[in-house]
Every structure is written in structure tokens, then in C-alpha cells.
Enzyme design. Structure first.
Site, PDB file in Angstrom:
ATOM      1  N   TRP A  68       0.840  -1.217   0.000  1.00  0.00           N
ATOM      2  CA  TRP A  68       0.000   0.000   0.000  1.00  0.00           C
ATOM      3  C   TRP A  68       0.867   1.256   0.000  1.00  0.00           C
ATOM      4  CZ3 TRP A  68      -2.149   2.576   4.945  1.00  0.00           C
ATOM      5  CH2 TRP A  68      -1.251   2.451   5.998  1.00  0.00           C
ATOM      6  N   GLU A 110       0.762  -3.062  12.584  1.00  0.00           N
ATOM      7  CA  GLU A 110       1.055  -4.504  12.440  1.00  0.00           C
ATOM      8  C   GLU A 110       1.477  -5.151  13.755  1.00  0.00           C
ATOM      9  OE1 GLU A 110       3.821  -4.125   9.207  1.00  0.00           O
ATOM     10  OE2 GLU A 110       2.240  -4.257   7.692  1.00  0.00           O
ATOM     11  N   LYS A 113       2.464   0.386  16.260  1.00  0.00           N
ATOM     12  CA  LYS A 113       3.707   0.430  15.484  1.00  0.00           C
ATOM     13  C   LYS A 113       3.810   1.732  14.682  1.00  0.00           C
ATOM     14  CE  LYS A 113       5.964  -2.189  11.766  1.00  0.00           C
ATOM     15  NZ  LYS A 113       5.799  -3.262  10.782  1.00  0.00           N
ATOM     16  N   GLN A 114       2.692   2.124  14.059  1.00  0.00           N
ATOM     17  CA  GLN A 114       2.734   3.236  13.096  1.00  0.00           C
ATOM     18  C   GLN A 114       1.333   3.844  13.011  1.00  0.00           C
ATOM     19  OE1 GLN A 114       3.187  -0.163  10.209  1.00  0.00           O
ATOM     20  NE2 GLN A 114       2.537   1.422   8.783  1.00  0.00           N
TER      21      GLN A 114
HETATM   22  O1  IFM Z   1       3.663  -1.378   4.009  1.00  0.00           O
HETATM   23  C1  IFM Z   1       4.561  -1.261   5.063  1.00  0.00           C
HETATM   24  C2  IFM Z   1       3.813  -1.534   6.354  1.00  0.00           C
HETATM   25  O2  IFM Z   1       2.792  -0.594   6.545  1.00  0.00           O
HETATM   26  C3  IFM Z   1       4.750  -1.502   7.522  1.00  0.00           C
HETATM   27  N1  IFM Z   1       5.807  -2.464   7.324  1.00  0.00           N
HETATM   28  C4  IFM Z   1       6.585  -2.214   6.119  1.00  0.00           C
HETATM   29  C5  IFM Z   1       5.702  -2.232   4.889  1.00  0.00           C
HETATM   30  C6  IFM Z   1       6.531  -1.922   3.639  1.00  0.00           C
HETATM   31  O3  IFM Z   1       7.064  -0.642   3.718  1.00  0.00           O
END
Ligand code: IFM
Length: 777
Positions: A355, A496, A609-610
């Protein structure tokens, strides 16, 4: 003896005059941190990406040359397809009066390696004293041509400073390269043509893609071209030549050019190795190739994206660094290919697209080069068959896009096993390929965004409507009925660190958005293009689906803000344990948390995580009030580790929305240093494509305040205190606009023959064709 280390390995202020804020330099050679420069200074043109490993070899190096779209799966069920590491054509070993040139021996009296972003050329300047006290000046330069996408050009000069030089050069095409041990190629023909052009052929062992590599050399001594004594050698998967010129006198300069090329059977114009040889044979010398390359960067990149930040030199460099890598990573020449999460700059994520493309990188192209944006979206359209297969395999309907994507037909290619679990001692299972499903809506979102910016009806009719419908068919089949509402259970959201959660807010809202857009376009096509609707209905059973969309979308559960205005990230997040994240937030390395906990334990804690709820508040911004945004920032940001490079850019934009310029700027400062900063380990596996796209979004969408909401263009600039000006181009519905924001004025030039309508600080204004509007702010 190596040079004394300075505090900062990278310098950003070496450029002067026309190169001010265009140069990034490494000022001492650090054999322990080769990966950083190999990736951050990597060269590329969208066709191939070349890591900037040096001509001479070092133990910790990771050499890499990746050709877009040439995926191969090593035979064995534990492996997934990946971009294979093509033969290395840059290797050269120099023996100077019997001593091999190596910066880890003797003494480095001067070293500087520079990436010139303007010309996309890498250079090294070295003064070296051999272990025997002999001194040499060496310069190296190279580029990967933007004008002729198959070509790598290198130039080396050597000047003996303390006596005469007997030089021996060993220069190869080395097909012994692997992807961390995996050899993807069957050995093919090797040959020397006309005592000059070396060729090495290879074929990928599963996808059967032919690679043909060539290299040739040219020698000049004090401006006179000559042919030194030379010998050809062949070894397993390697062809090389040795060259032994006559003695080079003290202070004389020998110049060596190596021009290499790679052609593959994936190329749209591929015929065979012989035609590739004919094409390669006609390429010019370094300087002529360089002139064409430099012009291509000037015309196709820097004049296309004249983005300027006034007030902070590093920030100007950072946005150029972003545009540079956005160009290197994007296979703009071929709609069968997409952008890897590490671009073409390393093995990380195997060249797969995520994505990251649609949500983080595509807005740059949609806004500033719609032609390329369209190609990238066409890739998704062409890969619908793989998405349909994935849906069927999971007992769903429609197009369920792979979390990780490679060649068009491949479908899902996410690896199943990842890093070590410190508690169980086993590899951690990667669930994203099974249950990180929001990507399907993200793609539909990007299609819609592209359409709003461009009004590209042709694209919509050929690809766009189908993408929006096929993804909505998936969502209606994915929803689960429970207590008179629909839910989405058992997913991974953008965060994640939470697996198998129910009703991840981002996923549910985006699925809902996708269904609503499908309903809208179904209604629209019924009025405006019934023939197209009929064709798509026949393919996707839209009549039945339309009813299901309406029924299910209305009842899809959308987590609402609670009494503190916090939107639950998922059904259980808010009831999980909270721990002190201070040490992990302060850690210099990403993922420090996993030295203390495994993923199962983290799953039970309020640790993000993000950006997760945060990215929802950005993408669907007009569905949430400023109070809700603030409350969610206050709740989630302290619990967010920003362990993904995608996170900080989103947070910066939201901080701008919340009116906190300082916070927005400090988030931007961190985001813009992920690859460009002084952390010498952060980019080993490759640059971070999404973060780089995110940097552009922070500048244009965050500080520039450019937003498209409900099909209208809004501008609400909020420059950081330290900036005195910001200039950038945007395409809006066929008009090319150049926006120049200063502390108290906004100038918009419409460079096209079409008026442009936009909303500035809440007021609608028209920028007439071929005119400039100046407003005070
Ligand atoms: O798509 C991302 C994900 O959101 C977080 N881990 C790394 C992936 C690739 O950059």
C-alpha cells in the site's frame, strides 16, 4: 590507516553556486557502514537500480543491481518471488605497483564520496598512500543513465604522485551475485566481441527471463586514447579482462571508462541477445552519455518538479533527495511494473509493492505527473486476475488485492515467516499476507484520488470504474453479519503490532468508503454510460452486488469516538495493558521493543507500530472534527513507536491540521532524516519508498496545505516558522499550477490554457488560464 572519523559521516553543505543544496557527501570512509551509502546514494532510472558499492570490493559490502519487473522465485516452498540481483558490472580491481588498491590498507589521506542530485552522478575523490608509502590520487564517477535506461557508465582516473605507476586492472561482469545467498540464474553464454565487448548471458531459473549484460572499456593517457595489453578470462558465471598499460609516469593521469549495459526479455522492445549487442555497441562514451543523462534529469525531473523550500538548506536538500529517489524507484516506462517498498535500492521486501505505493507515493505523481500515476494504477488493473484468485482462495468474491505484489499474475507474494521470536525461538509468522486487507480499499481510494485530480475519463472507463467495483464486490463478500450489523473480524490493520483484531477502525472505514464510492459510480454510470455499466455488470454481477453494497454499507460498523472522543483502534485495543514506552521511543534502532517482548506479548499491550487511527484521520479528514483529531493524537501518539518509516510523515501532516506548526516540523525533521540522516544503519536493506513519498506529502499537503476533499481543491498553507518560502507545481483537472507561498503572500500561476477553480482559506477563487494570482495571507 583510515581517516580520522568526524562526528558526522554525511555532510549536506558541500554544494556551492549552482550546486547549493544539491550535494550529499560522505567525508570519511567507514567500512562498517557501507550499506547506508550503498542505498541512500544508490543510482537508478526506474528501469534499474544500482547500489553504490565501490569499484573495489570490501567484506561488509552488499552489491546490488535490480531490474524492475524481473521477478524470480527460487525453487523451494519457503521462498517467495523476488527481484534477482543481476550480474555486477561495476567491479574493478586496481593493482598499483603490485599492491591492490584498498581503503582499508595503507593510509587514506583524503576521501570524499558525493551524490550530486542535480546530475544524478556519484563521485569519489581519494588521496591514498599505499602500505609501501606510494601516493596516488584517484577519482571515480558513475551514473545510471536516465536517457538510455540500459546503461551504467563509470569513469576512473589515477595519478601516481610519488613515482611511476605500473597498473594492472581486472574488470568484470560478475554473475556470481546472489540475493543473500539465493542464486536466481542459470549460467548462459559468455563471449568477448571484437576484443572489446564482454558479454554475459543468464536466465532466471523459474521465470525464465533472459538477461544480457555487456561491458566495454576505453583508456586515455593524458588525452590520448590507447589500447593497453589485455587478456580475456572466463570463470563460473564470470567474465573478466585484465588490462596492463605501459608504465604511467609520475603526475601523468590515466583515465579508464567502463560502459556497461543490461537488457532483459522483460523489455517491451526485447528481440534477442544479438539485437541487444547491436544496440549496446552503438552507445557513446562517458561524456556524451553524461550530457544526455544530465539533460534528461534537467528536462524530465527538475523542470517537471521545480520544488523549492526557502529558509532551511537541509530541507531543500531533503525534498530534492525525495524527488531524486522517487524518480529512481519508479518504473515509469512499463505499466506491468510497480514500486518496491525499497525501490530498486536493495533486497529489502524483495522488490514487492505494498500500500506504500497508493497511499504514500502515488499522491506525488497524481499531483505532479499524472501520466506516471495512471501507469501505476494500470498495474493494479492488470493484476486483477491475481486479486480475483486470492479472493477465491479465501472464499470471497471480487478482487482481493495481495498485501505484497510482484509480477502481474503472481497474486499474493508475502513471505510467511519472518524475524526470530525471542521467546519461542522460532520464526515469527507474518500474517499480513493473509489478513492485512485494507490494501484493497487503499487502491480504490488512490483511483478515486487520481480521477478527482485529473478528470481522466478514459482511465476510468478502461480501468478505474472496474477497480472501484471489483474491490467493492470483495468488501461486500468479506463483511460478516453479527447482531444486525456488519463487521470485519480477524484482521491486521496498519498497526502490524496487532494481529487478528476485530473491527480495525481504519479497515472498516475504508471498506465503507469503498462501498459508498461503488454505489455512487454505479448510479452515475446508470445515467451517463449504461453501456459501460452493462459490460462491467456482466463481468462482476453488479446488479446483485449493488443491492448488497447498499444493504451492507448502511449497516457496516464504524467505530465511533468514545466519551473521551477516542476512536477505538479495534474492539479490544483500549482495554489492553499500557506500559512505559520511554526507553523504546528513545532507542536509536527500530524494533527495540522486540529485544524484550515477542509479538504475542505486544499484541496484548496498547502499543502501536505506526499511524493507524491517525492515517484514517488524514485520508478521510472531513469525516472527523478537529476535537476528535486532537483527542486521538493525544491518546495514540504517546503509544506509537513510529517503528515503521511510514508513520512520522502522517503524524506531521496531522500536526499541521491541528495547527501545531512546531510539532509538525519536528515530525518532518525526523521523517526527512530516515534515509538522509546520520543513522548509518537505517537504510542497509534499501531506502524507504513510502517515507520518501511521505516527505513530499508533508511538504505539499502538510505545510503547503494542498488537499482534495469531495472533488474540490483546497489550499491552506501553514509554513514552518523557519521557512521563508515554498514553491511547488500541481496539476489540477488539466491545469498546471505553480504555487509560491511566502510568509505573507501566496502566488499561484496557471501555466495552462484552462482556468482552475480552487478554495483558498475557505474562499473559492478562479485562477485564469495563463495568469498569475497574488493574494496576501
Ligand atoms: O507497508 C509497510 C507496512 O505498513 C509496515 N511495514 C513495512 C511495509 C513496507 O514498507
Amino acid at each position: 590507516m583510515l581517516q580520522k572519523k568526524e562526528n558526522q559521516a554525511l555532510k549536506y553543505d558541500k554544494g556551492a553556486g549552482e550546486f547549493k543544496n544539491w550535494l550529499i557527501s560522505e567525508t570519511y570512509f567507514n567500512p562498517e557502514a557501507l550499506g547506508k551509502v550503498e542505498a541512500a546514494f544508490s543510482l537508478g532510472n526506474g528501469y534499474m537500480g544500482l547500489r553504490s558499492a565501490t569499484e573495489e570490493r570490501y567484506p561488509n559490502e552488499v552489491r546490488g543491481n535490480f531490474v524492475a519487473g524481473t521477478f524470480n522465485k527460487f525453487l523451494g516452498d519457503k521462498e517467495v518471488t523476488e527481484l534477482p540481483n543481476a550480474a555486477d558490472m561495476t567491479e574493478m580491481t586496481f593493482t598499483l605497483n603490485g599492491t591492490t588498491f584498498q581503503l582499508t590498507t595503507g593510509e587514506v589521506l583524503y576521501f570524499e564520496r558525493t551524490l550530486n542530485l542535480k546530475n544524478a552522478e556519484l563521485s569519489r575523490h581519494i588521496h591514498w598512500r599505499s602500505p609501501y608509502g606510494e601516493e596516488y590520487k584517484l577519482t571515480f564517477s558513475r551514473f545510471v543513465s536516465l536517457d538510455n535506461k540500459h546503461i551504467i557508465a563509470q569513469k576512473v582516473t589515477i595519478t601516481p604522485l610519488s613515482g611511476d605507476l605500473n597498473l594492472k586492472l581486472n574488470s568484470s561482469i560478475n554473475g556470481q551475485m546472489t540475493n543473500t545467498g539465493t542464486q536466481h540464474f542459470k549460467e548462459g553464454v559468455m563471449r568477448l566481441y571484437n576484443q572489446k565487448i564482454m558479454k554475459l548471458e543468464a536466465r532466471t531459473n523459474e521465470s525464465n527471463i533472459d538477461f544480457t549484460h555487456f561491458a566495454r572499456h576505453e583508456f586515455t593517457l593524458e588525452n590520448n586514447v590507447f589500447t593497453p595489453k589485455n587478456t580475456i578470462f572466463m570463470d563460473r558465471r564470470k567474465i573478466f579482462m585484465t588490462f596492463e598499460p605501459e608504465t604511467i609516469k609520475k603526475n601523468e593521469t590515466i583515465t579508464i571508462e567502463k560502459i556497461s549495459g543490461v537488457y532483459t526479455s522483460r523489455d517491451k522492445d526485447w528481440q534477442n541477445a544479438d539485437t541487444a549487442l547491436a544496440t549496446f555497441s552503438s552507445t557513446a562514451n562517458y561524456d556524451t552519455l553524461f550530457d544526455a543523462h544530465r539533460s534528461a534529469w534537467k528536462n524530465n525531473v527538475w523542470e517537471q518538479y521545480p520544488i523549492q523550500i526557502e529558509g532551511v538548506d537541509f530541507d531543500q536538500l531533503a525534498i530534492r533527495f525525495a524527488v531524486y529517489h522517487l524518480t529512481c524507484m519508479t518504473p515509469a516506462h512499463d505499466n506491468r511494473m510497480n514500486i518496491g517498498a525499497k525501490g530498486l535500492s536493495g533486497e529489502g521486501y524483495k522488490g514487492h509493492a505494498f500500500w506504500d505505493t497508493e497511499i504514500f507515493v502515488l499522491p506525488f505523481f497524481t499531483t505532479s505527473n499524472p501520466k506516471v500515476a495512471r501507469q501505476l494504477l494500470e498495474y493494479r488493473s492488470l493484476s486483477i486476475p491475481g486479486a480475483v484468485r486470492k479472493a477465491k482462495e479465501n472464499n470471497y468474491q471480487g478482487a482481493m488485492f495481495p498485501w505484497e505484489s510482484a509480477w502481474l499474475e503472481d497474486g499474493e507474494v508475502t513471505p510467511i515467516w519472518g524475524a526470530a521470536d525471542i521467546i519461542t525461538g522460532e520464526p515469527t509468522k507474518i500474517w499480513s499476507g493473509f489478513i492485512e486487507q485494507h490494501i484493497t480499499a487503499d487502491i480504490a481510494f488512490a483511483v478515486w484520488q487520481y480521477y478527482q485530480f485529473t478528470d481522466d475519463q478514459d482511465f476510468m472507463e478502461k480501468h478505474g470504474y472496474e477497480l472501484i467495483f471489483a474491490t467493492a464486490v470483495f468488501w461486500q463478500s468479506r463483511l460478516e453479519e453479527k447482531d444486525n450489523r456488519y463487521e470485519i473480524t480477524g484482521v491486521v490493520g496498519p498497526d502490524e503490532y496487532k494481529e487478528h483484531v476485530d473491527n480495525n477502525a481504519f479497515t472498516n472505514y475504508m471498506a465503507h468508503w469503498n462501498l459508498e464510492k461503488a454505489i455512487h459510480y454505479y448510479d452515475l454510470l446508470q445515467q451517463e454510460n449504461p453501456a459501460l455499466l452493462k459490460a462491467l455488470s456482466d463481468k462482476w454481477d453488479l446488479k446483485t452486488n449493488y443491492q448488497k453494497w447498499q444493504e451492507k454499507s448502511a449497516k457496516l460498523y464504524l467505530p465511533q469516538p468514545n466519551s473521551e472522543l477516542v476512536i477505538p483502534q479495534d474492539d479490544t485495543y483500549l482495554s489492553k495493558k499500557i506500559i512505559d514506552l520511554t526507553p523504546y521511543k528513545a532507542a536509536s534502532q527500530v524494533g527495540a521493543l522486540f529485544l524484550d517482548y515477542n509479538l504475542d506479548q505486544v499484541n496484548d499491550m496498547q502499543i502501536t507500530k505506526q499511524a493507524d487511527v491517525m492515517i484514517l484521520l488524514y485520508l478521510l479528514e472531513n469525516e472527523f472534527s478537529p476535537e476528535v483529531k486532537q483527542a486521538n493524537w493525544d491518546y495514540y501518539e504517546p503509544k506509537t513507536l513510529h517503528d515503521s518509516s511510514l508513520s512520522r510523515a502522517t503524524h506531521s501532516i496531522l500536526a499541521s491540521d491541528l495547527g501545531d506548526k512546531d510539532l509538525a516540523y519536528s515530525m518532518f525533521e525526523k521523517a526527512s532524516r530516515i534515509d538522509l540522516g546520520q543513522n548509518m544503519k537505517s537504510s542497509d536493506a534499501g531506502i524507504h519508498s513510502a517515507s520518501i513519498g511521505g516527505i513530499w506529502q508533508v511538504v505539499v499537503n502538510g505545510f503547503g496545505g494542498v488537499r482534495m476533499l469531495d472533488g474540490k481543491l483546497y489550499l491552506h498553507p501553514q509554513l514552518p516558522e523557519k521557512w521563508t518560502g515554498l514553491k511547488f507545481p500541481i496539476y489540477w483537472k488539466g491545469s498546471r499550477l505553480l504555487v509560491h507561498i511566502t510568509k505573507n503572500a501566496l502566488e499561484i500561476s496557471n501555466l495552462s490554457n484552462k482556468d482552475a477553480l480552487l478554495t483558498l482559506h475557505g474562499n473559492e477563487i478562479t485562477i485564469l488560464a495563463n495568469s498569475t494570482t497574488l493574494t496576501t495571507i
